[in-house]
Design an enzyme around this catalytic site. Structure first.
Site: not given
Length: 387
Positions: A93, A276
């Site tokens: 992430d 992201d």
């Protein structure tokens, strides 16, 4: 001869790419749908992607990772923690900075259904007195911090701080396809001053370049990869276009404009965006996303998803993001997600605190189209069309 061997060794190090294969699985949302639990989940939890970047909890807590925002994630990789290594499936992430996994101290159903770290079975584990709290929805996950060796793509990242969950309230986590999160953002947004995994790798000289890159495959269950310490040009076409970060913490950049059919549909006069890998969809302000959904003919179904007629995909226009003067078109085949049930929009609205202005999240919908390089050494992101 010695000089030649030394030179060859340096060349080998410079070309060494550490790759973590990512496997595509059913998302938490899909698992909830199949088990008839999504409606109840949505009634109890406010799924707002912005809460990941604007946590309401104290900054000292691990509150920048509300777990409900991972419910559409489909790409997962495997790491090992401890000596000998204990295996975990995690989300890589770039929108958070901490590493955490469930521990044997957690006895809730959500933990018992996942791999749990056992400190007593690791000869290299070091305990701490520090605690953590991971906020999500109506409850929070609590745990402790410890140090151990983390194995990532053959790299032995020693003395790595990570979180061990002790409580995981909320039955929905029982159905999540991942055990934990491995954050790849900057250390200044990490909880408790924890050093992120990639920073620890670089500080120990375990990678030859202060960067990592991500390729997400569109069609296959396999083929996606996170590459630590380098770039593999076989994953993209043309040249990498480098975009300087506008803010260091998240991988935040400036977007010049967002257009459809040559007309601005959002982001007039530029806006901010976060690249992201830990967000599956492409998120933006509610009003802007509502305009896009209307323009592509999307309507909400019983599961809270915005759907379009699958037959209309061929006729829908590209949505073009202009970044640092370069156009990055997203065709309908990229922003409409086709599954066995229907065709859903890859756009998602979010509520954003007013002082922050217009913020977009370029999640997996965008990254599947554009190979992404996250260059810590030069504080920039590189983008190129996938091969």
């Amino acid at each position: 001869m010695k000089k030649l061997l030394l030179l060859l060794g340096l060349v080998a190090l410079s070309e060494c790419l550490y790759k973590v294969p990512l496997v595509k699985k059913k998302s938490l949302r899909q698992n909830l749908i199949e088990n008839g639990l999504l409606k109840d989940f949505l009634a109890k939890h406010n799924v707002n992607p912005a809460s990941k970047y604007f946590p309401t909890e104290a900054a000292t807590e691990l509150a920048d990772q509300p777990l409900v925002n991972y419910m559409d994630m489909e790409y997962f990789g495997t790491i090992g923690i401890g000596t000998p290594p204990q295996e975990f499936t995690v989300i890589f992430d770039t929108g958070s900075s901490n590493l955490w996994v469930p521990s044997v101290y957690c006895s809730s159903p959500a933990c018992s259904n996942h791999n749990r770290f056992n400190p007593q079975k690791s000869s290299t584990f070091q305990s701490t007195s520090q605690t953590l709290s991971i906020a999500y929805g109506t409850g929070s996950m609590t745990g402790v911090l410890g140090y151990d060796t983390v194995q990532v793509a053959g790299i032995a990242d020693t003395n790595q701080i990570f979180g061990l969950s002790q409580t995981e309230p909320g039955s929905f986590l029982y159905y999540s396809p991942f055990d934990g999160i491995l954050g790849l953002a900057y250390p200044n947004i990490a909880s408790s001053g924890a050093t992120p995994v990639f920073d620890n790798m670089w500080n120990q000289g375990l990678v030859s370049q202060d960067l990592f890159s991500v390729y997400l495959s569109s069609n296959d269950q396999s083929g996606s990869v996170v590459i630590f310490g380098g770039i593999d040009s076989s994953y993209y076409t043309g040249n990498l276009n480098w975009v300087p970060l506008s803010s260091e913490g998240y991988w935040q950049i400036t977007v010049d404009s967002i257009t459809m059919n040559g007309q601005a549909i959002a982001c007039s006069g530029s806006c901010q965006a976060i690249v992201d890998t830990g967000t599956s969809l492409l998120s933006g302000p509610n009003n802007a996303i509502a305009n896009i959904q209307k323009s592509i003919g999307a309507s909400q179904n019983a599961n809270g998803q915005m759907v379009v007629s699958c037959s209309s995909i061929q006729s829908l226009p590209d949505i073009v993001f202009t970044i640092n003067g370069i156009q990055y078109p997203l065709p309908a085949s990229a922003y409409i997600l086709q599954n066995q049930q229907d065709c859903t929009s890859g756009f998602q609205g979010m509520d954003i605190p007013t002082p922050s202005g217009e913020l977009w999240i370029l999640g997996d919908v965008f990254i599947r189209q554009y190979f992404a390089v996250f260059d810590r050494g030069n504080n920039r992101v590189g983008l190129a069309p996938v091969a």
